[in-house]
Design a protein around this motif. Structure first.
Motif, PDB file in Angstrom:
ATOM      1  N   ASN A  61      55.568   9.650 118.329  1.00  0.00           N
ATOM      2  CA  ASN A  61      54.754   8.468 118.084  1.00  0.00           C
ATOM      3  C   ASN A  61      54.567   7.674 119.356  1.00  0.00           C
ATOM      4  N   TYR A  62      53.915   6.532 119.219  1.00  0.00           N
ATOM      5  CA  TYR A  62      53.702   5.688 120.382  1.00  0.00           C
ATOM      6  C   TYR A  62      54.931   4.848 120.710  1.00  0.00           C
ATOM      7  N   GLY A 227      42.774   6.461 107.658  1.00  0.00           N
ATOM      8  CA  GLY A 227      42.264   7.775 108.051  1.00  0.00           C
ATOM      9  C   GLY A 227      42.062   8.624 106.804  1.00  0.00           C
ATOM     10  N   GLN A 246      40.470   1.878 114.338  1.00  0.00           N
ATOM     11  CA  GLN A 246      41.567   2.679 113.802  1.00  0.00           C
ATOM     12  C   GLN A 246      42.861   1.924 114.052  1.00  0.00           C
ATOM     13  N   CYS A 247      43.401   1.383 112.971  1.00  0.00           N
ATOM     14  CA  CYS A 247      44.546   0.479 113.102  1.00  0.00           C
ATOM     15  C   CYS A 247      45.790   1.112 112.494  1.00  0.00           C
ATOM     16  N   GLY A 248      45.603   2.211 111.783  1.00  0.00           N
ATOM     17  CA  GLY A 248      46.710   2.931 111.166  1.00  0.00           C
ATOM     18  C   GLY A 248      46.155   4.216 110.593  1.00  0.00           C
ATOM     19  N   THR A 249      47.057   5.132 110.217  1.00  0.00           N
ATOM     20  CA  THR A 249      46.619   6.419 109.648  1.00  0.00           C
ATOM     21  C   THR A 249      47.497   6.759 108.454  1.00  0.00           C
ATOM     22  N   ASN A 252      47.855  10.145 105.859  1.00  0.00           N
ATOM     23  CA  ASN A 252      48.541  11.408 106.108  1.00  0.00           C
ATOM     24  C   ASN A 252      50.016  11.159 106.353  1.00  0.00           C
ATOM     25  N   TRP A 255      51.867  14.664 110.535  1.00  0.00           N
ATOM     26  CA  TRP A 255      50.850  15.131 111.506  1.00  0.00           C
ATOM     27  C   TRP A 255      51.289  16.431 112.163  1.00  0.00           C
ATOM     28  N   VAL A 258      48.750  19.452 112.384  1.00  0.00           N
ATOM     29  CA  VAL A 258      47.652  18.488 112.289  1.00  0.00           C
ATOM     30  C   VAL A 258      46.759  18.858 111.102  1.00  0.00           C
ATOM     31  N   GLY A 277      40.944   2.825 118.908  1.00  0.00           N
ATOM     32  CA  GLY A 277      42.304   2.707 118.403  1.00  0.00           C
ATOM     33  C   GLY A 277      42.907   1.373 118.805  1.00  0.00           C
ATOM     34  N   PHE A 278      43.641   0.779 117.864  1.00  0.00           N
ATOM     35  CA  PHE A 278      44.258  -0.521 118.144  1.00  0.00           C
ATOM     36  C   PHE A 278      45.750  -0.462 117.892  1.00  0.00           C
ATOM     37  N   ILE A 279      46.515  -0.799 118.897  1.00  0.00           N
ATOM     38  CA  ILE A 279      47.959  -0.931 118.721  1.00  0.00           C
ATOM     39  C   ILE A 279      48.350  -2.299 119.260  1.00  0.00           C
ATOM     40  N   ASP A 282      49.846  -3.569 122.726  1.00  0.00           N
ATOM     41  CA  ASP A 282      49.052  -3.707 123.957  1.00  0.00           C
ATOM     42  C   ASP A 282      48.605  -5.148 124.181  1.00  0.00           C
TER      43      ASP A 282
ATOM     44  N   GLU B 265      41.990  11.084 114.027  1.00  0.00           N
ATOM     45  CA  GLU B 265      42.255   9.645 113.928  1.00  0.00           C
ATOM     46  C   GLU B 265      43.603   9.224 114.511  1.00  0.00           C
ATOM     47  N   ILE B 268      43.141   8.938 118.236  1.00  0.00           N
ATOM     48  CA  ILE B 268      42.398   7.714 118.562  1.00  0.00           C
ATOM     49  C   ILE B 268      43.340   6.522 118.525  1.00  0.00           C
TER      50      ILE B 268
END
Lengths: 337, 337
Positions: A61-62, A227, A246-249, A252, A255, A258, A277-279, A282, B265, B268
Motif C-alpha cells: 500500500n501507500y 472503484g 479516486q479517493c478510495g477503492t 475490491n 488487489w 489484480v 488519485g487523492f491521498i 499529500d 483505479e 491511480i
C-alpha cells in the motif's frame, strides 16, 4: 509525575483482507514519562477508518504495514498531559497519529494539527474537522474544480467522507446524487447530506439504468471511494471534460491478483476526462485552512455531521470489520474510557 | 472562371474496423464555382490519420461518422483559387477540413489555420505544423506539465505524434523512452526523435520487464496513443503524481463489446496519478500559437520531421490500412496530382 497504566489495542496477527477482532489483542502496561523532545498525550477519542484495512495488511500500500505486536495505527484526538517540548503545553488538545491506545508517548512529528478551541465537541476533530471532512473538502475542491450548476455523483455517499461531499457539492451550487448500500442510509443521506437523489446499489436490478435515471444529464464530477462495477458505470455517465476523483477503492477486497474490468481508456479519451488519485497525506500543509473553513461551515449550521461513538477501547478490535459491514451510522469513533 | 474536374475519394461502404481500399471509390465530377460566402481550394497535400478509422466507422466516436457516398473526411493543405469571401484571397494557402479530393468548395468554417509563408515545405503543414505536431505540443505541455529531469514514456513513439513527443521531451530537459513495433523504427526513432531508449514491443518476451529495464527510475509522464496491454504495464511504472496523457487507443481495434483489462483505479489512487484525455479539436484556439512555436523549432533545426508522400489520389483508399500495418516511414501524406 504519576505513572500511568496504558491500555493498547495491538495488531497481533496479520489479516488477509478485512481485519477482524481476532487479529488484535488488548495489552496493559505502564507508560514512561516523556523523555527529551517527547510529549505524553491522553487520548480521548480514537478514529476507525477504512484505510486501516490497508495498514494492517501487507499489500504494498501507500503506507508501510503496521508492525505486529504494536498498537494499531490510528488517528486520535487527545490532551497533552505532560511535555518536554516548550511549544506543546499540558492542557492543549491535539489531533494526530496517536494509535489505538489510552496514552501515547510520542514526539511532535505525530501531531497533524492543534485543536482550535470552539464550541464543537472534541470528537468532531475526528470527523468533520478530521481526515474525513478534510479529505472531502480538499479532494472535492482541489481535484473536482466544481462550478455552480454542475452534476456530481458520489459513491459511498452516506459514508464518513461522502456525507461531506454531498453537502459541499450543494454549497458549491452543484446537484449531487449519491450511492449507498442500504435503504436506511439512502433515506438518511438524502435527508441530511445535501443529495438530490440517493441510489441503493444493492437493490438496483440494473445499476447502470439506476444511475442514468438519477443523473439524466450525466455527471461533471464523480467522487469515487469504491472503484469496481460502480465506477465502471459511473465513468460512462461522465460529461465532456468531467473529473473523476479516486479517493478510495473499497469495492475490491484484494488487489492480488489484480481484478479485471472493462477498459476505461476509450472513455477517458473520448470524454476528455481527468481522473486523479487523492491521498490526504499529500496535503498536510493545507489541514489548518481546511479545518478552519469546515469549522466555520459547521458552526454556521451549513454542514452537519453524524458520529457513532463506541464506549471503550474494547470495542476497537471489531470496529474495522463493523465499518466494512456498513453497520455504523456516521463516523465510527471509539471513546477512551 | 474555368470549370474544374474534381476527383474525389468517397467512402462508399461502411467498414467494421480498419477501412480498406474496397470501402472507397474514386469519382470524377465537375465542381461548381464558389457561391456566396464560399471559397474554392485546390488541395496540394492530403493527410492520412489513424483517427480516420473512427470517422469511417459507426462506433459512437467523438466525431459523427462520415456519411456514405461523400468524400472521406481528411485534413489537407491547399491554395485558394477562387473566393467569394473578402478576407480569403486567391493565392493564399490554408490548412483545414478539405477532404480526400482534388478541389474543395467550402466555407471558411472548414479552415483551421492560414499557412504562414516560410521556407518550410507546404507538406509540413500536415505534419510538424499540422494536427500531429500540434497534438504532441499541446498535449505534452498542456496535460503533461513536464519539468526538467523528469522521465517520459511514449507509446507509438515512432509515429506521427510520438516522433514529436520524444523531441519535445528532450527540449524540455526530460529523458524519454519510446515504444514501437519494429526494430527499424526503433533505431530510426532513437537516432532522430530524441529518445534515450527505444523498445520494440513485438520482440520483448516480457514487455513489463523491458519497460522497467528501460525506465529504471519509473516515469513521470506516460504519453499514450495505444491503451491496452502496453498501458497496463506503463501505468504500473508511474512515479508518484505521474501524468498519463490518453491521446489515442490504437491497441484495440474494436470497442464493442468493451474489452477488459486489469483495473487501474488502485494505481491511480496509490500513485496519485492524473490521467487525462486529449482531443485536439478542443484546442482550435491554440493552433496558431502552437504552429508558430513548432515552425520556430523546426527552422532552428531543433525538431526534425519525416514524411512519406504517396503520389496521387489513387493511393488514398489503401492508405489508412497501410498506416495500421505500420508500413509508413514518417507522416503519411497523399500528394494531389
Amino acid at each position: 509525575m504519576t505513572i500511568h497504566e496504558n491500555r493498547q489495542v495491538r495488531l497481533t496477527a496479520r489479516p488477509r483482507g478485512i481485519p477482524q477482532g481476532e487479529h488484535f489483542s488488548l495489552v496493559t502496561e505502564p507508560i514512561a514519562a516523556p523523555g527529551k523532545g517527547e510529549i505524553l498525550i491522553a487520548n480521548r477519542y480514537l478514529s476507525v477508518d477504512p484505510a486501516q484495512r490497508g495498514w494492517a495488511n501487507e499489500e504494498g500500500n501507500y503506507s508501510a504495514p503496521v508492525p505486529l505486536d504494536t498498537p494499531m495505527r490510528a488517528l486520535a484526538v487527545g490532551e497533552i498531559i505532560a511535555s518536554n517540548v516548550p511549544d506543546y503545553r499540558p492542557g492543549e488538545h491535539v489531533y494526530g497519529w496517536f494509535g489505538w491506545q489510552r496514552y501515547c508517548l510520542t514526539t511532535p512529528d505525530a501531531v497533524l494539527r492543534r485543536v482550535v478551541p470552539s464550541s464543537l465537541p472534541l470528537s468532531a476533530n475526528l470527523s468533520v474537522l478530521g481526515m474525513n471532512g478534510i479529505t472531502a473538502y480538499l479532494a472535492f475542491h482541489g481535484l473536482g474544480d466544481p462550478k455552480p450548476g454542475e452534476h456530481v455523483l458520489v459513491s459511498t455517499a452516506a459514508g464518513s467522507v461522502g456525507s461531506f461531499v454531498g453537502q459541499l457539492a450543494k454549497i458549491a451550487g452543484c446537484r449531487a446524487v449519491g450511492l449507498t448500500g442500504s435503504s436506511n442510509k439512502a433515506a438518511h443521506a438524502k435527508a441530511r447530506y445535501g443529495y438530490a437523489e440517493m441510489i441503493n446499489y444493492r437493490e438496483a436490478p440494473d445499476l447502470g439504468a439506476a444511475i442514468r435515471a438519477a443523473c439524466p444529464d450525466g455527471n461533471d464530477i464523480f467522487f469515487d471511494n469504491t472503484g469496481g462495477s460502480i465506477a465502471d458505470v459511473a465513468i460512462r455517465t461522465m460529461r465532456l471534460r468531467g473529473r473523476v476523483i479516486q479517493c478510495g477503492t473499497a469495492a475490491n477486497a484484494s488487489w492480488t491478483p489484480v481484478p479485471t474490468g472493462p477498459r476505461p481508456e476509450r472513455e477517458i479519451l473520448t470524454r476528455r476526462l481527468r481522473w486523479s488519485g487523492f491521498i490526504i497525506f499529500d496535503h498536510l500543509a493545507e489541514f489548518e485552512t481546511a479545518a478552519a473553513r469546515l469549522a466555520e461551515l459547521t458552526l454556521a449550521g451549513r454542514i452537519v455531521h453524524d458520529e457513532e461513538i463506541l464506549p471503550g477501547l474494547e470495542h476497537a478490535p471489531g470496529a474495522i470489520a463493523r465499518l466494512y459491514r456498513g453497520e455504523n451510522q456516521g463516523k465510527l469513533i471509539i471513546a477512551v474510557d
